[in-house]
Each structure stands twice: as structure tokens, then as C-alpha cells.
Design a protein around this motif. Structure first.
Motif, PDB file in Angstrom:
ATOM      1  N   THR A   1       0.854  -1.309   0.035  1.00 37.56           N
ATOM      2  CA  THR A   1       0.096  -0.028   0.136  1.00 37.56           C
ATOM      3  C   THR A   1       0.888   0.965  -0.093  1.00 37.56           C
ATOM      4  O   THR A   1       1.978   1.385   0.413  1.00 37.56           O
TER       5      THR A   1
ATOM      6  N   ASP B   1       0.796   4.165   1.255  1.00 35.85           N
ATOM      7  CA  ASP B   1       0.821   4.555   2.697  1.00 35.85           C
ATOM      8  C   ASP B   1       2.246   4.309   3.358  1.00 35.85           C
ATOM      9  O   ASP B   1       3.016   4.664   4.136  1.00 35.85           O
TER      10      ASP B   1
ATOM     11  N   GLU C   1      -1.927   2.560  -7.625  1.00 36.36           N
ATOM     12  CA  GLU C   1      -1.950   3.117  -5.978  1.00 36.36           C
ATOM     13  C   GLU C   1      -2.768   2.447  -5.597  1.00 36.36           C
ATOM     14  O   GLU C   1      -3.852   1.968  -5.954  1.00 36.36           O
ATOM     15  N   VAL C   2      -2.435   1.979  -4.370  1.00 39.05           N
ATOM     16  CA  VAL C   2      -3.322   1.177  -3.462  1.00 39.05           C
ATOM     17  C   VAL C   2      -3.397   1.796  -1.952  1.00 39.05           C
ATOM     18  O   VAL C   2      -2.071   1.948  -1.315  1.00 39.05           O
ATOM     19  N   TRP C   3      -4.398   2.230  -1.408  1.00 41.78           N
ATOM     20  CA  TRP C   3      -4.258   3.007  -0.240  1.00 41.78           C
ATOM     21  C   TRP C   3      -5.236   2.048   0.771  1.00 41.78           C
ATOM     22  O   TRP C   3      -6.320   1.669   0.350  1.00 41.78           O
TER      23      TRP C   3
ATOM     24  N   LYS D   1      -8.363   1.082   3.065  1.00 39.87           N
ATOM     25  CA  LYS D   1      -9.708   1.777   2.899  1.00 39.87           C
ATOM     26  C   LYS D   1     -10.053   2.891   3.902  1.00 39.87           C
ATOM     27  O   LYS D   1     -10.558   3.857   3.939  1.00 39.87           O
ATOM     28  N   GLU D   2      -9.109   2.583   5.107  1.00 39.25           N
ATOM     29  CA  GLU D   2      -9.711   3.719   6.387  1.00 39.25           C
ATOM     30  C   GLU D   2      -8.754   5.115   6.119  1.00 39.25           C
ATOM     31  O   GLU D   2      -9.094   6.056   6.611  1.00 39.25           O
TER      32      GLU D   2
ATOM     33  N   GLU E   1      -8.555   6.292   2.778  1.00 42.45           N
ATOM     34  CA  GLU E   1      -9.032   6.753   1.437  1.00 42.45           C
ATOM     35  C   GLU E   1      -9.531   8.153   1.444  1.00 42.45           C
ATOM     36  O   GLU E   1      -9.236   9.180   0.696  1.00 42.45           O
ATOM     37  N   GLY E   2     -10.142   8.626   2.609  1.00 41.45           N
ATOM     38  CA  GLY E   2     -10.552  10.141   2.677  1.00 41.45           C
ATOM     39  C   GLY E   2      -9.396  10.911   2.709  1.00 41.45           C
ATOM     40  O   GLY E   2      -9.833  12.116   2.418  1.00 41.45           O
TER      41      GLY E   2
ATOM     42  N   VAL F   1      -6.457  10.706   1.420  1.00 41.28           N
ATOM     43  CA  VAL F   1      -5.584  10.602   0.318  1.00 41.28           C
ATOM     44  C   VAL F   1      -5.296  11.975  -0.393  1.00 41.28           C
ATOM     45  O   VAL F   1      -4.265  12.260  -0.740  1.00 41.28           O
TER      46      VAL F   1
END
Length: 135
Positions: A13, A15, A53-55, A57-58, A60-61, A63
């Protein structure tokens, strides 16, 4: 003995990839020996045709705000930071067992990012005596 830092990078991910770039670049700039071992899902970020890109789920807002901040700071991408670290001597490896399990060979990985595909014993021997981070 020189200062040494090694990273085992498991998650793919974004992050987690940002700190890999930041830490590897900073450590290399300080003259540390730097060894990075990509395994698990993280190795797919190093392919010639990498996953996007992979973020988590928690996050995503958050990003868009993070991306805005990185752009405002003119911060390089994690890939560019990793390439900079490599230009200062950092070594980047992909786990041979995970690559084989996924049907991947050294030729599948971006040669500007990956030095070699090696087993964990090779990585551990190089990491011996230094600090190891698991990301």
C-alpha cells in the motif's frame, strides 16, 4: 562497523511505500549501508508494469489532502526517493520465494529499482549487525 539499516517491506500500500522512500533516501544520504528486501504484496510495486496506487480503505478520505501536501512540498515520489537512495549505494532485493510463487523472474522487475532477486538468507546475512525495520 558502519551504520546499517535494513528494511523488510511486505505491504504494497502506498501509505507504506512513502516511508520506504523517505527512510532509504535519508539513511543513504547519512552514509548508512541500506538494504531493502521486498516480499509479499510489496514486490508487485517493483514490476516493470507495477500495480497502481493502493491505499488502505480507512485512509482513502485523507489521500487527496496528503497528495496536495506532497505536491506543495514538491516531495519526490517514493520511487524517485528509492532511486536516489540506490544512487548513493542502497541495495534493493526481491524475495526469490515470493517471486517464484507468483511466477515472476528478475526480468519482470524494473531494473532501475531492483538490484537482484535473492533468498531471505542472503538478505539476513547482509542485514546482520544493523537495525531491521519491518514495513
Amino acid at each position: 562497523m558502519a551504520d546499517k539499516i535494513s528494511m523488510i517491506v511486505f505491504t504494497g500500500t502506498d501509505d507504506k511505500m512513502i516511508p520506504v522512500g523517505v527512510i532509504s533516501q535519508a539513511a543513504a544520504a547519512l552514509g548508512y549501508e541500506v538494504y531493502i528486501f521486498f516480499t509479499g504484496w510489496a514486490m508487485f510495486k517493483l514490476l516493470k508494469q507495477p500495480m497502481g496506487e493502493v491505499w488502505p480503505k480507512e485512509f482513502e478520505g485523507m489521500v487527496p489532502k496528503l497528495k496536495e501536501g506532497m505536491a506543495r512540498l514538491k516531495a519526490p515520489s517514493w520511487k524517485d526517493m528509492l532511486k536516489q537512495a540506490k544512487s548513493m549505494g542502497a541495495k534493493v532485493y526481491v524475495c526469490s520465494m515470493m517471486a517464484e510463487a507468483a511466477g515472476l523472474k528478475k526480468e519482470d522487475f524494473d531494473p532501475t529499482l531492483v538490484d537482484d532477486v535473492v533468498g531471505v538468507t542472503t538478505f539476513l546475512e547482509q542485514a546482520k549487525g544493523g537495525q531491521v525495520l519491518f514495513i
